[in-house]
Write a protein that holds these residues in place. Sequence first.
Motif, PDB file in Angstrom:
ATOM      1  N   LYS A  17     -61.837 -95.947  15.069  1.00  0.00           N
ATOM      2  CA  LYS A  17     -60.648 -95.136  14.810  1.00  0.00           C
ATOM      3  C   LYS A  17     -60.540 -93.946  15.784  1.00  0.00           C
ATOM      4  N   SER A  35     -58.939 -85.110  10.704  1.00  0.00           N
ATOM      5  CA  SER A  35     -59.373 -84.295   9.560  1.00  0.00           C
ATOM      6  C   SER A  35     -60.844 -83.910   9.721  1.00  0.00           C
ATOM      7  N   GLY A  36     -61.654 -84.830  10.274  1.00  0.00           N
ATOM      8  CA  GLY A  36     -63.082 -84.545  10.469  1.00  0.00           C
ATOM      9  C   GLY A  36     -63.260 -83.379  11.440  1.00  0.00           C
ATOM     10  N   LEU A  39     -62.187 -80.198   9.764  1.00  0.00           N
ATOM     11  CA  LEU A  39     -63.232 -79.725   8.842  1.00  0.00           C
ATOM     12  C   LEU A  39     -64.372 -79.067   9.614  1.00  0.00           C
ATOM     13  N   ALA A  61     -70.477 -87.275   1.115  1.00  0.00           N
ATOM     14  CA  ALA A  61     -69.432 -87.516   0.102  1.00  0.00           C
ATOM     15  C   ALA A  61     -68.072 -87.093   0.649  1.00  0.00           C
ATOM     16  N   LEU A  62     -67.019 -87.585   0.005  1.00  0.00           N
ATOM     17  CA  LEU A  62     -65.672 -87.154   0.383  1.00  0.00           C
ATOM     18  C   LEU A  62     -65.445 -85.731  -0.120  1.00  0.00           C
ATOM     19  N   VAL A  63     -64.739 -84.953   0.666  1.00  0.00           N
ATOM     20  CA  VAL A  63     -64.328 -83.616   0.252  1.00  0.00           C
ATOM     21  C   VAL A  63     -63.223 -83.808  -0.801  1.00  0.00           C
ATOM     22  N   MET A  68     -58.829 -80.925   0.543  1.00  0.00           N
ATOM     23  CA  MET A  68     -58.280 -81.577   1.745  1.00  0.00           C
ATOM     24  C   MET A  68     -56.791 -81.310   1.907  1.00  0.00           C
ATOM     25  N   PHE A  89     -57.062 -88.671   7.533  1.00  0.00           N
ATOM     26  CA  PHE A  89     -56.293 -88.182   6.377  1.00  0.00           C
ATOM     27  C   PHE A  89     -54.988 -88.960   6.374  1.00  0.00           C
ATOM     28  N   GLN A  95     -54.242 -88.133  -1.769  1.00  0.00           N
ATOM     29  CA  GLN A  95     -53.928 -87.501  -0.474  1.00  0.00           C
ATOM     30  C   GLN A  95     -52.679 -88.145   0.132  1.00  0.00           C
TER      31      GLN A  95
HETATM   32  P1  AMP Z   1     -64.978 -88.078   9.934  1.00  0.00           P
HETATM   33  O1  AMP Z   1     -65.199 -87.264  11.169  1.00  0.00           O
HETATM   34  O2  AMP Z   1     -63.577 -88.562   9.777  1.00  0.00           O
HETATM   35  O3  AMP Z   1     -66.011 -89.168   9.758  1.00  0.00           O
HETATM   36  O4  AMP Z   1     -65.201 -87.075   8.699  1.00  0.00           O
HETATM   37  C1  AMP Z   1     -66.453 -86.479   8.471  1.00  0.00           C
HETATM   38  C2  AMP Z   1     -66.598 -86.168   6.996  1.00  0.00           C
HETATM   39  O5  AMP Z   1     -65.569 -85.257   6.605  1.00  0.00           O
HETATM   40  C3  AMP Z   1     -66.433 -87.365   6.073  1.00  0.00           C
HETATM   41  O6  AMP Z   1     -67.640 -88.059   5.900  1.00  0.00           O
HETATM   42  C4  AMP Z   1     -65.997 -86.683   4.781  1.00  0.00           C
HETATM   43  O7  AMP Z   1     -67.095 -86.109   4.123  1.00  0.00           O
HETATM   44  C5  AMP Z   1     -65.126 -85.556   5.284  1.00  0.00           C
HETATM   45  N1  AMP Z   1     -63.693 -85.940   5.351  1.00  0.00           N
HETATM   46  C6  AMP Z   1     -62.922 -86.104   6.462  1.00  0.00           C
HETATM   47  N2  AMP Z   1     -61.658 -86.411   6.132  1.00  0.00           N
HETATM   48  C7  AMP Z   1     -61.612 -86.444   4.767  1.00  0.00           C
HETATM   49  C8  AMP Z   1     -60.593 -86.723   3.826  1.00  0.00           C
HETATM   50  N3  AMP Z   1     -59.337 -87.042   4.211  1.00  0.00           N
HETATM   51  N4  AMP Z   1     -60.925 -86.672   2.509  1.00  0.00           N
HETATM   52  C9  AMP Z   1     -62.156 -86.350   2.101  1.00  0.00           C
HETATM   53  N5  AMP Z   1     -63.171 -86.098   2.941  1.00  0.00           N
HETATM   54  C10 AMP Z   1     -62.918 -86.132   4.274  1.00  0.00           C
END
Ligand code: AMP
Length: 226
Positions: A17, A35-36, A39, A61-63, A68, A89, A95
């Motif tokens: 992705k 979103s990552g 964050l 875990a998921l936030v 979010m 996201f 969401q």
């Molecule tokens: P990623 O870089 O997309 O793998 O995101 C890293 C971490 O951020 C994920 O493992 C989740 O813990 C959190 N995260 C990112 N996007 C979301 C979302 N839309 N909802 C919940 N948690 C998220």
Amino acid sequence: MSKLFRAVILGPPGSGKGTISERVASSFGLQHLSSGDFLRENIAAKTEAGVLAKTYIEKGALVPDHVMTRLMLPRLEEMTRHSWLLDGFPRTLAQAEALNSACELDVVISLNIPLETLKERLRHRWIHPASGRVYNMCFNPPRVQGVDDISGEPLIQHEDDKPEALVARLRHYKDVAKPVIDLYRAKGILHMFSDTETDRIWPYVSSLLSAKIPTDLADAQRATTH
Ligand code: AMP
């Protein structure tokens, strides 16, 4: 002004992705909103949401949805004059519903990658827990083995990326993502791509977007982002 273009990319961890998103951003001039990354910026800046989110991310875990949406929707509001590709996201139905009420999407790209391929890619994934930076020992290794490029601190492998936990984690992802995919399919904006190689998926994504994004928009966006 030409019509703006809004896209979402969905795909499990290890689906490519991030790579597809970067290619879309550079080929079509869309703003890549991850979103990552967002964050991680909040964690680094120690914002209230960042401090809260960190505890979830560290556990793999998921936030929670309300954190979010409170983070992402204002970010999207700042982008009302831009075309963008949203990556990471929405991850849950709640969401997706919040996003629906904030804006209208043109296209949803969904990456459907075989479980075996995802397992193979994620087995090699290591993270820097304090920042959330992710490395892949095959495709994107750190400069020094086992050490974060920026802080010099040791990398760890998530319990969740270890082979025993991986299948459960990917199943959980699928369960949570299914209603999101169903929602976009029902809206008629879902485009699903299946393969084991990102390089074989990319030409299809590229031709879809070439057909959907007006050329004048792509040119205008490129001019503002470069
Ligand atoms: P990623 O870089 O997309 O793998 O995101 C890293 C971490 O951020 C994920 O493992 C989740 O813990 C959190 N995260 C990112 N996007 C979301 C979302 N839309 N909802 C919940 N948690 C998220």
